[in-house]
Design an enzyme around this catalytic site. Structure first.
Site, PDB file in Angstrom:
ATOM      1  N   CYS A   1      73.857 118.121  24.430  1.00  0.00           N
ATOM      2  CA  CYS A   1      73.654 117.127  25.483  1.00  0.00           C
ATOM      3  C   CYS A   1      73.281 115.823  24.779  1.00  0.00           C
ATOM      4  CB  CYS A   1      72.558 117.570  26.437  1.00  0.00           C
ATOM      5  SG  CYS A   1      72.961 119.125  27.229  1.00  0.00           S
TER       6      CYS A   1
ATOM      7  N   CYS B   1      59.261 116.833  26.605  1.00  0.00           N
ATOM      8  CA  CYS B   1      60.597 117.376  26.869  1.00  0.00           C
ATOM      9  C   CYS B   1      61.670 116.786  25.974  1.00  0.00           C
ATOM     10  CB  CYS B   1      61.008 116.998  28.286  1.00  0.00           C
ATOM     11  SG  CYS B   1      60.827 118.334  29.398  1.00  0.00           S
TER      12      CYS B   1
ATOM     13  N   SER C   1      69.470 122.209  34.734  1.00  0.00           N
ATOM     14  CA  SER C   1      69.505 120.840  34.219  1.00  0.00           C
ATOM     15  C   SER C   1      70.724 120.140  34.789  1.00  0.00           C
ATOM     16  CB  SER C   1      69.561 120.864  32.687  1.00  0.00           C
ATOM     17  OG  SER C   1      68.358 121.374  32.188  1.00  0.00           O
ATOM     18  N   LEU C   2      70.554 119.499  35.927  1.00  0.00           N
ATOM     19  CA  LEU C   2      71.683 118.880  36.617  1.00  0.00           C
ATOM     20  C   LEU C   2      72.011 117.516  35.997  1.00  0.00           C
ATOM     21  CD1 LEU C   2      73.409 119.834  39.008  1.00  0.00           C
ATOM     22  CD2 LEU C   2      72.067 118.310  40.450  1.00  0.00           C
ATOM     23  N   HIS C   3      71.062 116.614  36.033  1.00  0.00           N
ATOM     24  CA  HIS C   3      71.112 115.327  35.337  1.00  0.00           C
ATOM     25  C   HIS C   3      72.174 114.327  35.795  1.00  0.00           C
ATOM     26  CE1 HIS C   3      68.135 117.074  32.833  1.00  0.00           C
ATOM     27  NE2 HIS C   3      68.941 117.732  32.032  1.00  0.00           N
TER      28      HIS C   3
ATOM     29  N   ASN D   1      62.695 110.829  27.422  1.00  0.00           N
ATOM     30  CA  ASN D   1      61.855 110.643  26.237  1.00  0.00           C
ATOM     31  C   ASN D   1      62.722 110.172  25.090  1.00  0.00           C
ATOM     32  OD1 ASN D   1      59.152 111.530  26.958  1.00  0.00           O
ATOM     33  ND2 ASN D   1      60.152 113.487  27.342  1.00  0.00           N
TER      34      ASN D   1
ATOM     35  N   CYS E   1      55.584 126.572  27.070  1.00  0.00           N
ATOM     36  CA  CYS E   1      57.009 126.256  26.988  1.00  0.00           C
ATOM     37  C   CYS E   1      57.544 126.888  25.708  1.00  0.00           C
ATOM     38  CB  CYS E   1      57.149 124.726  26.961  1.00  0.00           C
ATOM     39  SG  CYS E   1      58.836 124.160  26.762  1.00  0.00           S
TER      40      CYS E   1
ATOM     41  N   SER F   1      65.195 127.744  32.250  1.00  0.00           N
ATOM     42  CA  SER F   1      65.959 126.513  32.451  1.00  0.00           C
ATOM     43  C   SER F   1      67.307 126.612  31.749  1.00  0.00           C
ATOM     44  CB  SER F   1      65.164 125.323  31.907  1.00  0.00           C
ATOM     45  OG  SER F   1      65.945 124.146  31.972  1.00  0.00           O
TER      46      SER F   1
ATOM     47  N   CYS G   1      69.528 114.694  24.255  1.00  0.00           N
ATOM     48  CA  CYS G   1      68.546 115.700  23.829  1.00  0.00           C
ATOM     49  C   CYS G   1      68.475 115.800  22.305  1.00  0.00           C
ATOM     50  CB  CYS G   1      68.921 117.062  24.422  1.00  0.00           C
ATOM     51  SG  CYS G   1      67.920 118.420  23.784  1.00  0.00           S
TER      52      CYS G   1
ATOM     53  N   GLU H   1      59.740 125.865  17.803  1.00  0.00           N
ATOM     54  CA  GLU H   1      58.486 125.321  18.332  1.00  0.00           C
ATOM     55  C   GLU H   1      58.121 125.892  19.688  1.00  0.00           C
ATOM     56  OE1 GLU H   1      58.402 120.920  16.314  1.00  0.00           O
ATOM     57  OE2 GLU H   1      59.387 121.086  18.227  1.00  0.00           O
TER      58      GLU H   1
ATOM     59  N   CYS I   1      70.371 124.147  19.204  1.00  0.00           N
ATOM     60  CA  CYS I   1      71.151 124.420  20.419  1.00  0.00           C
ATOM     61  C   CYS I   1      72.589 123.980  20.158  1.00  0.00           C
ATOM     62  CB  CYS I   1      70.567 123.645  21.608  1.00  0.00           C
ATOM     63  SG  CYS I   1      71.410 123.989  23.169  1.00  0.00           S
TER      64      CYS I   1
ATOM     65  N   GLU J   1      69.411 127.120  24.484  1.00  0.00           N
ATOM     66  CA  GLU J   1      69.930 127.433  25.813  1.00  0.00           C
ATOM     67  C   GLU J   1      69.702 128.935  26.037  1.00  0.00           C
ATOM     68  OE1 GLU J   1      71.256 126.131  28.718  1.00  0.00           O
ATOM     69  OE2 GLU J   1      71.196 128.274  29.137  1.00  0.00           O
TER      70      GLU J   1
HETATM   71  N1  SAH Z   1      68.662 124.240  27.252  1.00  0.00           N
HETATM   72  C1  SAH Z   1      67.961 124.351  28.465  1.00  0.00           C
HETATM   73  C2  SAH Z   1      66.453 124.394  28.309  1.00  0.00           C
HETATM   74  C3  SAH Z   1      65.791 123.489  27.298  1.00  0.00           C
HETATM   75  S1  SAH Z   1      65.707 121.776  27.616  1.00  0.00           S
HETATM   76  C4  SAH Z   1      68.358 123.250  29.402  1.00  0.00           C
HETATM   77  O1  SAH Z   1      69.026 122.303  28.989  1.00  0.00           O
HETATM   78  O2  SAH Z   1      68.030 123.347  30.575  1.00  0.00           O
HETATM   79  C5  SAH Z   1      64.453 121.560  28.882  1.00  0.00           C
HETATM   80  C6  SAH Z   1      64.695 120.293  29.723  1.00  0.00           C
HETATM   81  O3  SAH Z   1      64.420 119.091  28.986  1.00  0.00           O
HETATM   82  C7  SAH Z   1      66.147 120.178  30.189  1.00  0.00           C
HETATM   83  O4  SAH Z   1      66.206 119.802  31.540  1.00  0.00           O
HETATM   84  C8  SAH Z   1      66.649 119.060  29.305  1.00  0.00           C
HETATM   85  O5  SAH Z   1      67.791 118.478  29.828  1.00  0.00           O
HETATM   86  C9  SAH Z   1      65.461 118.152  29.225  1.00  0.00           C
HETATM   87  N2  SAH Z   1      65.540 117.169  28.138  1.00  0.00           N
HETATM   88  C10 SAH Z   1      66.176 117.301  26.950  1.00  0.00           C
HETATM   89  N3  SAH Z   1      66.043 116.160  26.213  1.00  0.00           N
HETATM   90  C11 SAH Z   1      65.296 115.304  26.940  1.00  0.00           C
HETATM   91  C12 SAH Z   1      64.795 113.972  26.711  1.00  0.00           C
HETATM   92  N4  SAH Z   1      65.006 113.345  25.573  1.00  0.00           N
HETATM   93  N5  SAH Z   1      64.051 113.417  27.691  1.00  0.00           N
HETATM   94  C13 SAH Z   1      63.793 114.082  28.830  1.00  0.00           C
HETATM   95  N6  SAH Z   1      64.218 115.324  29.101  1.00  0.00           N
HETATM   96  C14 SAH Z   1      64.974 115.940  28.175  1.00  0.00           C
HETATM   97 FE1  SF4 Z   2      70.657 122.354  24.532  1.00  0.00          FE
HETATM   98 FE2  SF4 Z   2      69.203 122.016  26.766  1.00  0.00          FE
HETATM   99 FE3  SF4 Z   2      69.144 120.167  24.780  1.00  0.00          FE
HETATM  100 FE4  SF4 Z   2      71.343 120.462  26.290  1.00  0.00          FE
HETATM  101  S1  SF4 Z   2      69.297 119.778  26.985  1.00  0.00           S
HETATM  102  S2  SF4 Z   2      71.282 120.261  24.033  1.00  0.00           S
HETATM  103  S3  SF4 Z   2      71.357 122.659  26.628  1.00  0.00           S
HETATM  104  S4  SF4 Z   2      68.415 122.274  24.638  1.00  0.00           S
END
Ligand code: SAH
Ligand code: SF4
Length: 424
Positions: free
Chosen positions: A146, A396, A274-276, A353, A135, A252, A149, A122, A142, A221
């Site tokens: 995470c 996201c 993506s620190l989180h 989200n 985007c 990212s 995600c 997508e 992936c 990723e």
């Molecule tokens: N894999 C890479 C890039 C794609 S994700 C990465 O992890 O950085 C893009 C961003 O969306 C990342 O910061 C990811 O952590 C965030 N993301 C993923 N799932 C999400 C969700 N359900 N709600 C909010 N942000 C989310």
């Molecule tokens: Fe992959 Fe980024 Fe989603 Fe983590 S947040 S599972 S690295 S797409």
């Protein structure tokens, strides 16, 4: 728990498969999409052009392909008329196949695309007052899982090719009608000698420009598919190609440390990380890659990232998960860490989200505000990202294809049927 001991060392090799740079087509023609100029030239020579002709034609075709968005050889007006059908018999200029295109009430657009071997991925276009951000995805699915995600729950993963990656940008320009317009009157039908085409570029203008920025924040990723991402971005950044500045491209990563230096050196795009989470326990849980590449090591790699300055700060993404990573203490710790490593940083707070089956909730608005204020008062900008395109699942972390959802629904149905049969 999955046994991860057999996984390849992240960053040192691609953990997933990548098809060849040229996917064979049934009609025998070769798709030039995603190929760099030297490769196009090589193919033209292999097809029978002499060295000089191959050099000239590859330069012309490259220009039409990436700078002008033309897919039809017959419209490449500076190429000799007899040469155009010769090219069309042997080559094509493809685009990703569109399975579905959706338009959100807030202007966000989402496309479900499909690779030639049937995998869905997508891309999302997000228009704002002063910019338009595309985007794009770097992988189907992936491998990193995470926990918050949706993309990470897809079973199937494959790297996208350079053509599939740059193809997203080209498709968006098609859809937005953003290719440079006008006729190349000065070019004429050269019959094969003149290479001075570049100074003719003033004959047309690039108008519109809804698409101003690219973020590699879709599925996948990008640093696990770095070579292909680099090759695609090289075409995007080339002034003779799509001509978008590296300052308008942001990659990212969830923190693939061994690849960060190469990313800075070889493409020099903006970095988002993506620190989180700000401690090992929480980050290990929500971004499992942290077990391999820890927090402090990651922040050091950010400090070493070439080109990171106050003018080009690193973005730290931080998803707001209720009672998980959103306390005032977490915010203070975030500030401490960013200062300790002297990072030119901005923090992007992303409201979580939710998706069906997710184990988290989004933090309350007051909590997000308090977190943001603490970071902001320490002199670091910490805007809260507004979710966009929620009505079409474009926000996201929502990028998980309809086909995958369907197959899961299908699986659930089959499981229910099997359970019912067992009861009988
Ligand atoms: N894999 C890479 C890039 C794609 S994700 C990465 O992890 O950085 C893009 C961003 O969306 C990342 O910061 C990811 O952590 C965030 N993301 C993923 N799932 C999400 C969700 N359900 N709600 C909010 N942000 C989310
Ligand atoms: Fe992959 Fe980024 Fe989603 Fe983590 S947040 S599972 S690295 S797409």
């Amino acid at each position: 728990m999955a046994n991860t001991t057999l996984m390849p060392i992240a960053g040192h090799s691609d953990p997933v498969t990548t098809p060849r740079d040229i996917t064979p087509r049934e009609d025998g023609r070769v798709d030039l999409m995603g190929l760099p100029r030297p490769r196009i030239r090589e193919l033209f020579e292999a097809a029978g052009l002499d060295t000089r002709q191959a050099k000239l034609r590859s330069k012309q075709v490259y220009h039409w392909l990436y700078h002008r968005g033309v897919t039809d050889f017959s419209a490449m007006t500076d190429i000799a008329k007899t040469m155009r059908p010769w090219l069309a018999e042997r080559f094509v200029v493809g685009r990703p196949k569109i399975v579905e295109a959706q338009h959100s009430t807030d202007g966000t657009r989402k496309w479900l695309l499909q690779t030639d071997d049937g995998h869905d991925y997508e891309m999302v276009f997000i228009p704002d007052a002063d910019r338009g951000t595309l985007c794009i995805s770097s992988q189907v699915g992936c491998t990193l899982n995470c926990t918050f995600c949706h993309t990470g729950t897809m079973r199937l993963v494959r790297n996208l090719t350079p053509g599939e990656i740059v193809g997203q940008v080209m498709l968006a320009r098609d859809a937005l009608g953003e290719w440079p317009k006008g006729r190349m009157d000065g070019f004429g039908d050269d019959g094969g000698g003149d290479e001075s085409g570049d100074d003719q570029e003033g004959h047309y203008t690039a108008d519109g420009r809804l698409l101003t920025n690219i973020v590699l924040m879709g599925m996948g990723e990008p640093l696990y598919n770095f070579d292909n991402v680099r090759d695609a971005m090289t075409l995007v950044m080339d002034s003779a190609g799509l001509a978008l500045s590296k300052r308008r491209i942001t990659l990212s990563t969830s923190g693939v440390i061994p690849m960060m230096e190469r990313c800075g050196a070889e493409i020099g795009v903006n970095l988002a990380v993506s620190l989180h989470a700000v401690n090992k326990g929480v980050r290990d849980e929500i971004v499992p890659l942290n077990k391999k590449y820890g927090l402090e090591e990651l922040l050091q790699a950010c400090a070493d990232y070439p080109g990171a300055t106050n003018a080009r700060r690193i973005t730290f993404e931080y998803v707001m998960l209720k009672d998980k990573n959103d306390s005032d203490e977490d915010a203070h710790e975030l500030v401490r860490l960013l200062k300790k490593f002297n990072l030119p940083a901005k923090v992007n707070l992303i409201p979580f989200n939710p998706w069906p089956g997710a184990n988290y909730e989004c933090s309350d608005p007051d909590r997000i505000r308090s977190f943001s204020n603490i970071v902001f008062e320490a002199g670091i900008s910490a805007p809260v990202r507004t979710p966009r395109g929620r009505d079409i699942d474009a926000a996201c972390g929502q990028l998980k294809t309809a086909a995958e959802k369907k197959s899961r629904a299908q699986r659930d149905r089959e499981a229910a049927e099997a359970a019912a049969a067992a009861d009988e």
